[in-house]
Design an enzyme around this catalytic site. Sequence first.
Site, PDB file in Angstrom:
ATOM      1  N   LYS A 250     -52.020  86.822  -0.881  1.00  0.00           N
ATOM      2  CA  LYS A 250     -51.280  85.570  -0.706  1.00  0.00           C
ATOM      3  C   LYS A 250     -52.002  84.460  -1.454  1.00  0.00           C
ATOM      4  O   LYS A 250     -53.237  84.392  -1.448  1.00  0.00           O
ATOM      5  CB  LYS A 250     -51.122  85.196   0.769  1.00  0.00           C
ATOM      6  CG  LYS A 250     -50.320  83.903   0.990  1.00  0.00           C
ATOM      7  CD  LYS A 250     -49.891  83.742   2.430  1.00  0.00           C
ATOM      8  CE  LYS A 250     -51.011  83.342   3.348  1.00  0.00           C
ATOM      9  NZ  LYS A 250     -51.575  81.989   3.018  1.00  0.00           N
TER      10      LYS A 250
ATOM     11  N   GLU B 179     -51.760  80.086  -2.540  1.00  0.00           N
ATOM     12  CA  GLU B 179     -51.178  78.776  -2.272  1.00  0.00           C
ATOM     13  C   GLU B 179     -50.780  78.104  -3.579  1.00  0.00           C
ATOM     14  O   GLU B 179     -51.542  78.106  -4.549  1.00  0.00           O
ATOM     15  CB  GLU B 179     -52.173  77.900  -1.508  1.00  0.00           C
ATOM     16  CG  GLU B 179     -52.502  78.422  -0.119  1.00  0.00           C
ATOM     17  CD  GLU B 179     -53.438  77.501   0.644  1.00  0.00           C
ATOM     18  OE1 GLU B 179     -53.701  76.378   0.151  1.00  0.00           O
ATOM     19  OE2 GLU B 179     -53.909  77.895   1.724  1.00  0.00           O
TER      20      GLU B 179
ATOM     21  N   ASP C 293     -57.292  82.918   5.305  1.00  0.00           N
ATOM     22  CA  ASP C 293     -58.561  82.215   5.128  1.00  0.00           C
ATOM     23  C   ASP C 293     -58.780  81.195   6.243  1.00  0.00           C
ATOM     24  O   ASP C 293     -59.832  80.548   6.303  1.00  0.00           O
ATOM     25  CB  ASP C 293     -58.668  81.573   3.740  1.00  0.00           C
ATOM     26  CG  ASP C 293     -57.560  80.574   3.437  1.00  0.00           C
ATOM     27  OD1 ASP C 293     -56.699  80.345   4.302  1.00  0.00           O
ATOM     28  OD2 ASP C 293     -57.558  80.042   2.305  1.00  0.00           O
ATOM     29  N   SER C 294     -57.823  81.107   7.166  1.00  0.00           N
ATOM     30  CA  SER C 294     -58.020  80.345   8.399  1.00  0.00           C
ATOM     31  C   SER C 294     -59.191  80.903   9.207  1.00  0.00           C
ATOM     32  O   SER C 294     -59.681  80.231  10.128  1.00  0.00           O
ATOM     33  CB  SER C 294     -56.749  80.347   9.252  1.00  0.00           C
ATOM     34  OG  SER C 294     -56.248  81.660   9.412  1.00  0.00           O
TER      35      SER C 294
ATOM     36  N   GLU D  55     -45.183  76.186   5.107  1.00  0.00           N
ATOM     37  CA  GLU D  55     -46.018  75.604   6.158  1.00  0.00           C
ATOM     38  C   GLU D  55     -45.767  74.110   6.291  1.00  0.00           C
ATOM     39  O   GLU D  55     -45.822  73.367   5.304  1.00  0.00           O
ATOM     40  CB  GLU D  55     -47.497  75.857   5.892  1.00  0.00           C
ATOM     41  CG  GLU D  55     -48.392  75.272   6.985  1.00  0.00           C
ATOM     42  CD  GLU D  55     -49.826  75.742   6.956  1.00  0.00           C
ATOM     43  OE1 GLU D  55     -50.614  75.275   7.809  1.00  0.00           O
ATOM     44  OE2 GLU D  55     -50.166  76.571   6.088  1.00  0.00           O
TER      45      GLU D  55
ATOM     46  N   ASP E  19     -55.488  86.698   2.060  1.00  0.00           N
ATOM     47  CA  ASP E  19     -55.513  85.458   1.287  1.00  0.00           C
ATOM     48  C   ASP E  19     -56.530  85.518   0.154  1.00  0.00           C
ATOM     49  O   ASP E  19     -57.671  85.952   0.362  1.00  0.00           O
ATOM     50  CB  ASP E  19     -55.889  84.278   2.187  1.00  0.00           C
ATOM     51  CG  ASP E  19     -54.697  83.644   2.871  1.00  0.00           C
ATOM     52  OD1 ASP E  19     -53.559  83.887   2.448  1.00  0.00           O
ATOM     53  OD2 ASP E  19     -54.915  82.893   3.845  1.00  0.00           O
TER      54      ASP E  19
END
Length: 279
Positions: free
Chosen positions: A113, A115, A44-45, A182, A83
Amino acid sequence: MAITIRKLAEMKRDGEKIPMVTAYDYTAARIADAAGIPIILVGDSLGMVVLGYDSTVPVTMDDMVRHGRMVSRGSSEALVVVDLPFMSYQVDAAEALRNAGRLMQEGGAHTVKMEGGVSIAGTVRRMVDAGVPVMGHIGLTPQSVNALGGYRVQGRTKAAARRVLDDALALQEAGAYSVVLECVPAPLAKVITERLTIPTIGIGAGPDCDGQVQVFHDMLGLFPDFVPKHARKYAELGSDMTRAFEWYAEDVRNGAFPSEAESFTMNERLLVELLGEES
């Protein structure tokens, strides 16, 4: 041979390091796949390096499905991880499962993925039980940047380090097949990597993780606005591309492009006949 999550487990067991890069479209995926990169992350970057937002928070499910589909079409060997974006899995496990299903059915993802650690362990278990492979992501979690007070290294105090370790263990227990660390201090990342039986993928987490992930635009010098401390540039394609555009513009202005070699011909007798008909 196509990469699977079982292959990643074997790579950790055998001490073989795992390179992972982000990609956001068909062309980038083809390049990474041809280079033998085993994992391609549709991160999602893309919100920052492709869509121009100042964080990942505005990225939507439709964005991730669209870019996942592009990357899945460009990759034939790599494991494609996509993501789940902000608020697509935090509400409840049922919604998370539906959105993960979209990424796999519509977006071509092999795995997703997420978080978070302890707080999402139940959701991870629900998804894994339903057949959705999950990669975890702990330490600095960009979707929580507003709650964290900015992009900061996580785990530097004893209490914070305990939270990161607990998150990693909770994800493993819930069935995650791998976890991204991270912006975690290298000594802590080393301990986590040794404690876990699943692979760790570091980004700003030192050299002892089982693998590393870098953002496509950072490593190729395509995003000059900000270069993180943990990024290493392997090329300066941004400046090369600027020079190429300048050269092209100059050639157009002075008539050097297109040349005869870049032009198409025809039977000029037919053109004479056409003009004669008009007169």
